[in-house]
Design a protein around this motif. Structure first.
Motif, PDB file in Angstrom:
ATOM      1  N   SER A  41      10.365  37.171  88.894  1.00 36.11           N
ATOM      2  CA  SER A  41      10.987  36.169  88.019  1.00 36.11           C
ATOM      3  C   SER A  41      12.503  36.194  88.128  1.00 36.11           C
ATOM      4  N   GLU A  42      13.105  35.041  87.886  1.00 30.51           N
ATOM      5  CA  GLU A  42      14.560  34.942  87.897  1.00 30.51           C
ATOM      6  C   GLU A  42      15.148  35.749  86.755  1.00 30.51           C
ATOM      7  N   GLY A  43      14.389  35.862  85.649  1.00 29.65           N
ATOM      8  CA  GLY A  43      14.880  36.594  84.476  1.00 29.65           C
ATOM      9  C   GLY A  43      15.231  38.028  84.801  1.00 29.65           C
ATOM     10  N   SER A  44      14.403  38.670  85.644  1.00 30.61           N
ATOM     11  CA  SER A  44      14.677  40.071  85.940  1.00 30.61           C
ATOM     12  C   SER A  44      15.892  40.192  86.849  1.00 30.61           C
ATOM     13  N   PHE A  45      16.088  39.242  87.754  1.00 27.54           N
ATOM     14  CA  PHE A  45      17.290  39.311  88.603  1.00 27.54           C
ATOM     15  C   PHE A  45      18.536  38.995  87.797  1.00 27.54           C
ATOM     16  N   HIS A  46      18.383  38.097  86.832  1.00 21.56           N
ATOM     17  CA  HIS A  46      19.511  37.833  85.946  1.00 21.56           C
ATOM     18  C   HIS A  46      19.874  39.101  85.177  1.00 21.56           C
ATOM     19  N   ALA A  47      18.842  39.849  84.762  1.00 21.15           N
ATOM     20  CA  ALA A  47      19.086  41.102  84.042  1.00 21.15           C
ATOM     21  C   ALA A  47      19.820  42.087  84.948  1.00 21.15           C
ATOM     22  N   LEU A  48      19.384  42.175  86.208  1.00 20.01           N
ATOM     23  CA  LEU A  48      20.037  43.094  87.140  1.00 20.01           C
ATOM     24  C   LEU A  48      21.500  42.723  87.322  1.00 20.01           C
ATOM     25  N   LYS A  49      21.746  41.410  87.517  1.00 23.27           N
ATOM     26  CA  LYS A  49      23.144  40.990  87.710  1.00 23.27           C
ATOM     27  C   LYS A  49      23.976  41.271  86.466  1.00 23.27           C
ATOM     28  N   TRP A  50      23.379  41.071  85.299  1.00 22.31           N
ATOM     29  CA  TRP A  50      24.118  41.319  84.061  1.00 22.31           C
ATOM     30  C   TRP A  50      24.517  42.780  83.967  1.00 22.31           C
ATOM     31  N   VAL A  51      23.550  43.651  84.297  1.00 24.64           N
ATOM     32  CA  VAL A  51      23.822  45.084  84.240  1.00 24.64           C
ATOM     33  C   VAL A  51      24.934  45.447  85.214  1.00 24.64           C
ATOM     34  N   LEU A  52      24.852  44.903  86.447  1.00 18.52           N
ATOM     35  CA  LEU A  52      25.873  45.219  87.437  1.00 18.52           C
ATOM     36  C   LEU A  52      27.233  44.701  87.012  1.00 18.52           C
ATOM     37  N   ASP A  53      27.237  43.532  86.364  1.00 14.29           N
ATOM     38  CA  ASP A  53      28.522  42.963  85.959  1.00 14.29           C
ATOM     39  C   ASP A  53      29.108  43.661  84.743  1.00 14.29           C
ATOM     40  N   HIS A  54      28.263  44.030  83.790  1.00 13.47           N
ATOM     41  CA  HIS A  54      28.818  44.495  82.522  1.00 13.47           C
ATOM     42  C   HIS A  54      28.768  45.985  82.303  1.00 13.47           C
ATOM     43  N   LEU A  55      27.820  46.680  82.928  1.00 14.95           N
ATOM     44  CA  LEU A  55      27.731  48.092  82.635  1.00 14.95           C
ATOM     45  C   LEU A  55      28.309  48.971  83.719  1.00 14.95           C
TER      46      LEU A  55
END
Lengths: 199, 167
Positions: A41-55
Motif C-alpha cells: 500500500s501507498e500508506g506504508s511507503f508514506h509512513a516510511l518517507k515520513w519517518v525518514l523525513d522527520h525522525l
C-alpha cells in the motif's frame, strides 16, 4: 615550567579521551531502532518517507566545520531502520470443477515465486529510499497474518518505535474490513506511531 | 562538552519536527510518554527563516458539568437551588484549574531537565475531540499520547482516550 605543561596536556588529553568514550557510550545507548511495517500500500511507503523525513536527519552542511570531528558519532546517532514485510500465507485453492482437480504444485510454486519477487521489489524500493537519506536499514520478511506477525516481530526485536501506515478508513469500514494499525496499537508493547495518509 | 556546540549533543534539536503535541492528563502513562518524546524526538533547530520546533504540552480539562457528575435540573429536592449553582460551578472550575496547574507543573518539571522549547495549553471539553481539534489547529507534526493498555472489555465500558478513537 616545561614539565608542568606536559603533565597538563596529558591530563587534558586524558580528559578529552574520557569525554569521547562517554559520548560514544551515551550515543550507543540512545541509538534508535525504528521498525517500519511495509506492504504494497501507498500508506506504508508514506509512513516510511515520513519517518525518514522527520525522525532521521541529514548532517547539515552549515555544521560542516564541527561535523568534521562529530561525523563518525553523528552517523551513529542516526539509528537504524528495520523494514518489516509480512507475506501472507498462500491458500490452496480448490477448484470444484470435478473430482481430483486442485491447484497443482507447479502452480503453487509459481505463485510463491511471484510473491517472493513482489516482496523483494518492495524491500528494494524501501531500501533505496533509506539509502538516499543515508539511513542504515535492514530488511525482514516474515510469513503469516500481518497484524499478528507485526506484533510478534516487535516483541522479538524490541524496537524504540514501531511505525505503521494507515489506510484512513472510517469507523464503519474499519469495523468490517479490519485494521492492522488498530490491532497493533492495542496489542503491541513498544511505542507505536501511526502515520495518517496525506489528504 | 567541547566537541558539540549545541548543549546536550544528541537531543538539542537537529531534526525536522516542527510541532510535537504531547497530551497529558496527570496519569503516569502520559508522563512516561512525555519523557519518551523528550528523549527520542528531535525538533527543528532555530533557523533564520523558520520557527524552531516546539513541544506543546496539552491538557484537556473535562467539562464542569461532567466533573460535577450531576445535572442540577434533574434532582427535584436534593439538587442545589438556583442561587447555589453559580457558586458550585465556580468551585468546580477552581478545583479543575488547580488540577491542571499541578499536572502542567509536573510536566514542565520533566521538560526542564532537558533543554527544549516547550509551550503549554489547556483546553476544556471532551478529551478525544479536543485533542484532535488542537492537533488540527496547531498543524502538529506528531501527536504523542500514553496508553493504559486496557483490554477490549474495559475499553468498551470506560470513557477514556485511546488511539483507536482518534484514527
Amino acid at each position: 615550567m616545561e614539565t608542568t605543561c606536559t603533565s597538563e596536556t596529558d591530563a587534558a588529553d586524558q580528559k578529552r579521551m574520557k569525554q569521547q568514550q562517554q559520548a560514544m557510550v551515551e550515543v550507543e545507548k540512545k541509538q534508535m531502532k525504528v521498525m517500519v511495517a511495509i506492504d504494497e500500500s501507498e500508506g506504508s511507503f508514506h509512513a516510511l518517507k515520513w519517518v525518514l523525513d522527520h525522525l532521521f536527519f541529514l548532517p547539515s552542511s552549515s555544521s560542516a566545520g564541527e561535523a568534521a570531528e562529530a561525523e563518525p558519532t553523528q552517523n551513529h546517532e542516526q539509528g537504524m531502520l528495520i523494514l518489516l514485510h509480512v507475506q501472507q500465507p498462500l491458500v490452496n485453492y480448490f477448484v470444484p470443477a470435478g473430482p481430483g482437480i486442485y491447484a497443482a504444485p507447479v502452480m503453487m510454486e509459481s505463485v510463491k515465486k511471484a510473491q517472493e519477487q513482489n516482496s523483494a521489489a518492495l524491500l528494494a524500493r524501501a531500501s533505496k529510499l533509506c539509502k538516499e537519506r543515508q539511513v542504515k536499514a535492514e530488511a525482514m520478511i516474515v510469513n503469516g497474518e500481518p497484524k499478528e506477525m507485526i506484533c510478534q516481530a516487535a516483541e522479538q526485536i524490541h524496537p524504540t518505535l514501531l511505525v505503521v501506515g494507515s489506510r484512513g478508513l472510517g469507523m464503519i469500514k474499519r469495523a468490517f474490513l479490519g485494521s492492522v494499525s488498530d490491532y497493533c496499537a492495542h496489542h503491541v508493547e513498544c511505542p507505536i506511531l501511526i502515520v495518517k495518509p496525506p489528504k | 562538552m567541547s566537541q558539540f556546540e549545541g548543549g546536550a549533543p544528541t537531543m538539542s534539536g537537529i531534526g525536522k519536527l516542527g510541532c510535537v503535541i504531547v497530551a497529558v492528563d496527570g496519569s503516569d502513562e502520559s508522563m512516561d510518554a512525555l519523557k519518551w518524546a523528550l528523549d527520542n524526538l528531535k525538533l527543528k533547530l532555530r533557523e533564520d527563516d523558520s520557527e524552531p520546533g516546539t513541544f506543546v504540552i496539552l491538557h484537556v480539562q473535562s467539562l464542569p458539568s461532567i466533573a460535577a457528575g450531576l445535572n442540577p435540573g434533574a434532582i427535584p429536592f436534593g439538587g442545589p437551588s438556583d442561587l447555589e449553582v453559580p457558586a458550585f460551578t465556580a468551585a468546580i472550575e477552581a478545583h479543575q484549574r488547580r488540577i491542571s496547574e499541578a499536572v502542567l507543573a509536573h510536566a514542565l518539571k520533566i521538560c526542564s531537565e532537558k533543554n527544549v522549547n516547550v509551550k503549554t495549553q489547556v483546553v476544556i471539553g471532551d478529551p478525544k475531540e479536543m485533542i484532535c481539534e488542537v492537533a488540527r489547529n496547531l498543524h502538529g507534526d506528531l501527536l504523542v499520547m500514553g496508553c493504559r493498555s486496557f483490554g477490549p472489555i474495559k475499553r468498551m465500558f470506560l470513557v477514556r482516550e485511546f488511539l483507536g478513537s482518534l484514527l
